[in-house]
Write a protein that holds these residues in place. Structure first.
Motif, mmCIF file in Angstrom:
data_model
loop_
_atom_site.group_PDB
_atom_site.id
_atom_site.type_symbol
_atom_site.label_atom_id
_atom_site.label_comp_id
_atom_site.label_asym_id
_atom_site.label_seq_id
_atom_site.Cartn_x
_atom_site.Cartn_y
_atom_site.Cartn_z
ATOM 1 N N ASP A 33 13.597 -22.072 -59.072
ATOM 2 C CA ASP A 33 12.605 -21.037 -58.804
ATOM 3 C C ASP A 33 12.979 -20.158 -57.611
ATOM 4 O O ASP A 33 12.721 -18.965 -57.609
ATOM 5 N N GLU A 34 13.584 -20.759 -56.577
ATOM 6 C CA GLU A 34 13.791 -20.051 -55.326
ATOM 7 C C GLU A 34 15.263 -20.082 -54.927
ATOM 8 O O GLU A 34 15.834 -21.143 -54.688
ATOM 9 N N THR A 200 14.056 -11.983 -61.963
ATOM 10 C CA THR A 200 13.179 -12.329 -60.852
ATOM 11 C C THR A 200 13.561 -11.538 -59.617
ATOM 12 O O THR A 200 14.734 -11.320 -59.334
#
Length: 218
Positions: A33-34, A200
């Motif tokens: 995610d990061e 993203t």
């Protein structure tokens, strides 16, 4: 105290979750995610600074475009020997295997990429070979080379561009997926397809990147 060897597959599994890349929803990958947090964690776990970014943990725009193209045009790889160069997560290699390639090798210099590619191939129930090595400049015994997002860096671009020309002149079809990276030599290629790829903001400067698939010219 000596730090015990880090198991790359355990690290990948501990820091990712199975997710579908938005532009290739029929496949699933172990994704993070990061970006920044994972990068720091990788360096901390290995006790090293200046490691390569965890490219293997994300579905980059150029790779998603190339995987989409291969799945939508299976004749590109069907029955052929394929290398997915700078494979990262193995997304493009998995797409080639799903599209019916005779043999697929995912190649990257990062051993974490090798682990991710093996895990992702298993997640998608396809068989690929995985090689952790630097192949730039080498002669390859394949028919197709696929390369997603390899023109983000000047040094990398200057190394692979003449190699791609050599491979093309040797009869290997070289296909490149790219979202307009700074060092893309578009004048050396023919555009085959264009996609709007969701990405993203942790990785890119926009939520959608216009990404193209190119064929290298000799």
């Amino acid at each position: 105290m000596t730090r015990p060897p880090l198991d790359p597959e355990r690290f990948v599994l501990a820091n990712t979750a199975p997710l579908a890349p938005p532009h290739v929803p029929e496949l699933r990958l172990h994704l993070a995610d990061e970006a920044h947090e994972l990068w720091l964690k990788t360096e901390a776990e290995l006790g090293e600074i200046g490691l390569p970014p965890p490219f293997w943990a994300f579905a980059w725009a150029g790779g998603q475009a190339l995987a989409r193209y291969v799945l939508d045009h299976p004749e590109t790889v069907r029955g052929r020997r394929v290398v997915d160069f700078a494979s990262g997560s193995g997304l493009v290699a998995i797409a080639a295997a799903r599209a019916g390639a005779a043999a697929v090798t995912a190649v990257d210099v990062d051993r974490f990429s090798g682990a991710a590619a093996r895990l992702n191939a298993a997640l998608n129930a396809v068989s690929i070979d995985v090689l952790v090595a630097d192949l730039v400049g080498r002669t390859l015994d394949v028919e197709v080379l696929l390369a997603g997002d390899v023109f983000f860096d000047r040094t990398m671009a200057e190394a692979v561009a003449p190699w791609f020309t050599d491979l093309t002149q040797a009869g290997i079809e070289v296909l490149v997926g790219d979202p307009g990276r700074a060092y893309l030599p578009a004048e050396q290629m023919t555009c085959l397809a264009s996609y709007a790829v969701p990405v993203t903001r942790a990785l890119e400067d926009a939520e959608v990147k216009r990404s193209r698939v190119w064929r290298w010219r000799d």
